[in-house]
Design an enzyme around this catalytic site. Sequence first.
Site, short mmCIF file in Angstrom:
data_model
loop_
_atom_site.label_atom_id
_atom_site.label_comp_id
_atom_site.label_asym_id
_atom_site.label_seq_id
_atom_site.Cartn_x
_atom_site.Cartn_y
_atom_site.Cartn_z
N GLY A 1 2.05 2.05 10.86
CA GLY A 1 3.03 3.14 10.79
C GLY A 1 3.67 3.48 12.13
O GLY A 1 4.37 4.48 12.25
N SER B 1 3.08 -2.29 10.48
CA SER B 1 4.51 -2.34 10.72
C SER B 1 5.12 -3.71 10.40
O SER B 1 6.00 -4.19 11.12
CB SER B 1 4.83 -1.91 12.16
OG SER B 1 4.40 -0.58 12.38
N ASN C 1 0.87 -1.18 0.00
CA ASN C 1 0.00 0.00 0.00
C ASN C 1 0.91 1.23 0.00
O ASN C 1 1.47 1.58 1.02
CB ASN C 1 -0.89 -0.02 1.26
CG ASN C 1 -1.70 1.26 1.40
OD1 ASN C 1 -1.80 2.05 0.47
ND2 ASN C 1 -2.27 1.46 2.59
N TRP C 2 1.01 1.83 -1.17
CA TRP C 2 1.94 2.98 -1.29
C TRP C 2 1.39 4.23 -0.62
O TRP C 2 2.11 5.21 -0.47
CB TRP C 2 2.18 3.28 -2.77
CG TRP C 2 3.06 2.31 -3.49
CD1 TRP C 2 3.50 1.08 -3.04
CD2 TRP C 2 3.62 2.47 -4.80
NE1 TRP C 2 4.29 0.48 -4.00
CE2 TRP C 2 4.37 1.31 -5.09
CE3 TRP C 2 3.55 3.48 -5.75
CZ2 TRP C 2 5.05 1.14 -6.29
CZ3 TRP C 2 4.22 3.31 -6.95
CH2 TRP C 2 4.98 2.16 -7.23
N LYS C 3 0.12 4.22 -0.27
CA LYS C 3 -0.53 5.43 0.27
C LYS C 3 -0.27 6.61 -0.67
O LYS C 3 -0.19 6.43 -1.88
CB LYS C 3 -0.06 5.71 1.70
CG LYS C 3 -0.10 4.47 2.59
CD LYS C 3 0.01 4.80 4.02
CE LYS C 3 0.19 3.52 4.83
NZ LYS C 3 -0.12 3.66 6.22
N HIS D 1 -9.73 1.02 4.67
CA HIS D 1 -8.46 1.24 5.37
C HIS D 1 -8.69 2.20 6.54
O HIS D 1 -9.49 3.15 6.42
CB HIS D 1 -7.42 1.80 4.40
CG HIS D 1 -6.04 1.79 4.98
ND1 HIS D 1 -5.62 2.75 5.87
CD2 HIS D 1 -5.00 0.94 4.82
CE1 HIS D 1 -4.37 2.49 6.22
NE2 HIS D 1 -3.98 1.39 5.59
N GLU E 1 -5.72 -5.15 10.38
CA GLU E 1 -4.74 -4.08 10.58
C GLU E 1 -5.06 -3.35 11.88
O GLU E 1 -5.84 -2.39 11.87
CB GLU E 1 -4.80 -3.09 9.42
CG GLU E 1 -4.42 -3.68 8.09
CD GLU E 1 -3.76 -2.64 7.20
OE1 GLU E 1 -2.62 -2.88 6.79
OE2 GLU E 1 -4.35 -1.57 6.97
N GLU F 1 -7.08 4.62 7.60
CA GLU F 1 -6.88 6.05 7.28
C GLU F 1 -8.09 6.62 6.56
O GLU F 1 -8.44 7.79 6.72
CB GLU F 1 -5.59 6.21 6.45
CG GLU F 1 -4.36 6.05 7.33
CD GLU F 1 -3.12 5.52 6.62
OE1 GLU F 1 -3.06 5.58 5.38
OE2 GLU F 1 -2.22 5.03 7.32
C1 PEP Z 1 -1.01 0.15 5.99
O1 PEP Z 1 -1.17 1.35 5.95
O2 PEP Z 1 -1.83 -0.60 5.39
C2 PEP Z 1 0.10 -0.39 6.74
C3 PEP Z 1 0.10 -1.64 7.07
O3 PEP Z 1 1.11 0.51 7.04
P1 PEP Z 1 2.53 0.16 7.74
O4 PEP Z 1 3.04 -1.11 7.14
O5 PEP Z 1 3.38 1.33 7.40
O6 PEP Z 1 2.27 0.01 9.20
#
Ligand code: PEP
Length: 260
Positions: A178, A217, A9-11, A95, A172, A97
């Site tokens: 993050g 993470s 997931n590049w966001k 997600h 998640e 976010e």
């Molecule tokens: C995500 O945003 O889907 C995610 C898992 O982020 P990160 O790996 O940076 O925690």
Amino acid sequence: MRRKLIVGNWKMHGDIHSNQVLLNKLIEGLHDLNDADYVVCVPNPYLSQARDLLHKTNIAWGGQNVNQHEQGAFTGAVAPHMLTDFGCSYVLLGHSERRSIFHETNLTASARFEAAINAGLTPIFCVGETLAEHDAGLTEVIVASQMDAVMATLDENEFALAIKLNMVFAYEPVWAIGSGKTASPEHAQIVHHFMRNRIAKRNQDAAKKVRILYGGSLKAKNAEDLFSMPDVDGGLVGGASLLADEFIAICRIANKYEQT
Ligand code: PEP
């Protein structure tokens, strides 16, 4: 064992040049891996770039969200067919976010799930609890409410379609995204098993087949322990998906598990 799936997931990261460098490294680093599936979910403006670079490779691409409407006066929104027009096979939905920053709800995320499958997209539906909910012992209550919203939205035909499209769920925990804090493999296994049971309430065969990813993470150093858990079918990777070597290392770990 289900075939492992790794999704980047590049966001809201990247530009035309850095994407090209990253994607070329991924193409090179993953081309000989045949025992798992790999996907990158890129920002919408770069879907044609992803398509041009990835179309003859073993890396699929997808969007990071989609609107539930087919078309209309929805400024800034993207319809499901707009993703398939650019060769997307996957789309992230729900997600955290999107939920916390853009006020999406179980209802809108489920409507988007429904619209996505009707357009032939494989949804990757994200669920997970906040730190406060985790500390209050509410993980299963929250995850159940997020999953049940999808289950309640789909009629029998749509549920069958979602199975056919190999729908994916991702656990998640919001406190792990993050933050550098990863859920322990044991915690992930408990929640993934709970999620699988939730799907089994609707359809036992589907529950055995559906892939449930861990996200939060996830790095090469913790991937092996997480992927060894029986109900962890791969990972949704944010930050580490922007680092070619790290993402390739995670994919290589996933590739070691044989499908049975
Ligand atoms: C995500 O945003 O889907 C995610 C898992 O982020 P990160 O790996 O940076 O925690």
